[in-house]
Design a protein around this motif. Structure first.
Motif, PDB file in Angstrom:
ATOM      1  N   LEU A   1       0.846  -1.189   0.000  1.00 16.82           N
ATOM      2  CA  LEU A   1       0.000   0.000   0.000  1.00 16.82           C
ATOM      3  C   LEU A   1       0.880   1.236   0.000  1.00 16.82           C
ATOM      4  N   VAL A   2       0.645   2.112  -0.969  1.00 15.06           N
ATOM      5  CA  VAL A   2       1.425   3.333  -1.102  1.00 15.06           C
ATOM      6  C   VAL A   2       0.509   4.512  -0.799  1.00 15.06           C
ATOM      7  N   PHE A   3       0.824   5.237   0.282  1.00 13.85           N
ATOM      8  CA  PHE A   3       0.089   6.438   0.658  1.00 13.85           C
ATOM      9  C   PHE A   3       0.865   7.640   0.138  1.00 13.85           C
ATOM     10  N   ASP A   4       0.138   8.538  -0.537  1.00 15.02           N
ATOM     11  CA  ASP A   4       0.789   9.709  -1.112  1.00 15.02           C
ATOM     12  C   ASP A   4      -0.134  10.912  -0.974  1.00 15.02           C
ATOM     13  N   GLU A   5       0.028  11.637   0.116  1.00 15.16           N
ATOM     14  CA  GLU A   5      -0.708  12.875   0.369  1.00 15.16           C
ATOM     15  C   GLU A   5      -2.211  12.762   0.134  1.00 15.16           C
ATOM     16  N   GLY A   6      -2.848  11.844   0.841  1.00 14.15           N
ATOM     17  CA  GLY A   6      -4.299  11.714   0.804  1.00 14.15           C
ATOM     18  C   GLY A   6      -4.828  10.632  -0.116  1.00 14.15           C
ATOM     19  N   THR A   7      -3.966  10.003  -0.893  1.00 13.74           N
ATOM     20  CA  THR A   7      -4.405   8.899  -1.744  1.00 13.74           C
ATOM     21  C   THR A   7      -3.727   7.612  -1.276  1.00 13.74           C
TER      22      THR A   7
END
Length: 120
Positions: free
Chosen positions: A53-59
């Motif tokens: 799972l890659v979290f990137d500023e709200g996504t």
């Protein structure tokens, strides 16, 4: 079989390479909590494989092979993971019982993981 972040069989809801909708169904990111987060998690469910799972500023994206290095690995007993995720069991209780463990470059991110995904 393979499951997506929202617990659905692979191919339903959030799937590898997709971005969870900001207003989407269960399993989508908690946009307020994840707004400033840039982290890659690898979730290892005992007996059921792993999920990146890659979290990137709200996504939040699920990737087969993340482009970024894994920041935090989480090893979890599937039943305990769901109990903690759905706030039916304390993460501290699961950690003490050896049902949850985190390691990697930034293991402290494991303590934050549950808050980054909206409770179904």
């Amino acid at each position: 079989g393979a499951r997506s972040a929202d617990g659905q069989p692979a191919g339903h809801g959030v799937s590898p390479g997709s971005t969870a909708s900001r207003a989407g169904a269960s399993g989508s990111p908690n946009v307020q909590k994840a707004a400033s987060v840039q982290a890659t998690y690898q979730l290892h469910l005992r007996g059921h494989g792993q999920l990146n799972l890659v979290f990137d500023e709200g996504t939040c994206r699920i990737e087969d092979r993340p482009a970024r290095q894994i920041d935090c690995h989480i090893l979890a007993d599937p039943a305990a993971f769901l109990m903690v995720f759905w706030q039916r069991q304390s993460q501290w209780n699961a950690i003490a019982k050896g049902q949850l463990a985190a390691w990697g470059r930034k293991p402290w991110l494991g303590l934050k993981f549950r808050s980054l995904i909206r409770n179904p």
